[in-house]
Design a protein around this motif. Structure first.
Motif, short mmCIF file in Angstrom:
data_model
loop_
_atom_site.label_atom_id
_atom_site.label_comp_id
_atom_site.label_asym_id
_atom_site.label_seq_id
_atom_site.Cartn_x
_atom_site.Cartn_y
_atom_site.Cartn_z
N GLU A 93 0.81 -1.21 0.00
CA GLU A 93 0.00 0.00 0.00
C GLU A 93 0.85 1.27 0.00
O GLU A 93 0.50 2.25 -0.68
N LEU A 98 -1.44 3.97 -1.65
CA LEU A 98 -2.81 3.58 -1.36
C LEU A 98 -3.22 3.92 0.07
O LEU A 98 -4.26 3.47 0.56
N GLU A 106 -8.89 9.78 -0.33
CA GLU A 106 -9.01 8.88 -1.47
C GLU A 106 -9.09 7.41 -1.08
O GLU A 106 -9.65 6.60 -1.81
N HIS A 107 -8.49 7.06 0.06
CA HIS A 107 -8.40 5.64 0.44
C HIS A 107 -8.86 5.43 1.89
O HIS A 107 -8.10 4.94 2.73
N SER A 110 -8.30 1.81 3.20
CA SER A 110 -7.01 1.15 2.98
C SER A 110 -6.78 0.11 4.06
O SER A 110 -7.28 0.22 5.18
#
Length: 221
Positions: A93, A98, A106-107, A110
């Motif tokens: 990640e 990520l 955005e993640h 995760s």
């Protein structure tokens, strides 16, 4: 890729302390990496433990169930092999950007962020179970649980959640009820098995803590 067993939901089975012991023992590889599937399965057992005590811990167990499902989704996804261990997950990640290191944007799901929430809750359960193990018959579980919570999860919760949690802990059943829930046998047998289990849970926590510390992930938003 082989999917994780029981990926749809946390099975409504009776809690088994022995099962949790075996699962957390199997978390660690020979080179001290943490197997994601075993970690998640260990948490399934801890959720059953919390659920067996009624709705008192629902504010934590419901969130844990959600986080378990997110981890299962990662493992069953097209990049599931990257999530085989916590170490491989962190590397994958971070290498692929990520993880939301500054703000959740955005993640939000995760693996690193999701696992951190379970990691923090594991610390609370580790402290609480250890207090139960070393307590006496007349020890107040409400005090033990509150102290464990204040030393772990409380700092990550908003005031209103902290207030609700401490109020809920006031109506916890006694030590004997907790030991009965563990489905092991006599008080002495429960204490002995907790003595076996706690070092493995503690080791898993410590390795995860160090992994996240090395990569500056302990305060992910």
């Amino acid at each position: 890729m082989v999917k994780m067993a029981g990926s749809d939901s946390v099975p409504e089975e009776k809690f088994s302390l022995k099962e949790v012991l075996i699962t957390f023992q199997s978390c660690l590889t020979d080179n001290q990496e943490i197997v994601t599937d075993s970690y998640v399965n260990g948490w399934r057992g801890l959720v059953r433990f919390m659920n067996s005590l009624g709705s008192i811990f629902s504010f934590i167990s419901k969130d844990a169930v959600n986080k378990i499902q997110i981890m299962v989704t990662h493992r069953n996804g097209e990049n599931g092999d990257k999530y085989e261990t916590l170490q491989s997950m962190v590397k994958y990640e971070l290498d692929n950007n990520l993880v939301d290191l500054q703000r959740r944007a955005e993640h939000p799901e995760s693996g690193c962020r999701t696992l951190l929430r379970l990691h923090r809750a594991l610390r609370w359960l580790e402290l609480f179970l250890e207090k139960l193990r070393t307590s006496t018959e007349d020890s107040k579980t409400s005090v033990m649980c509150t102290d464990a919570y204040n030393d772990s999860l409380a700092q990550h919760h908003a005031w209103i959640i902290r207030k609700a949690a401490t109020m809920a802990f006031c109506v916890l059943p006694g030590r004997a009820a907790f030991f009965q829930t563990m489905n092991v046998g006599s008080t002495e047998q429960v204490v002995a098995m907790l003595g076996e289990a706690m070092p493995f849970i503690s080791k898993v926590y410590e390795i995860t803590e160090e992994l996240y510390k090395q990569h500056n992930l302990l305060e992910l938003p």
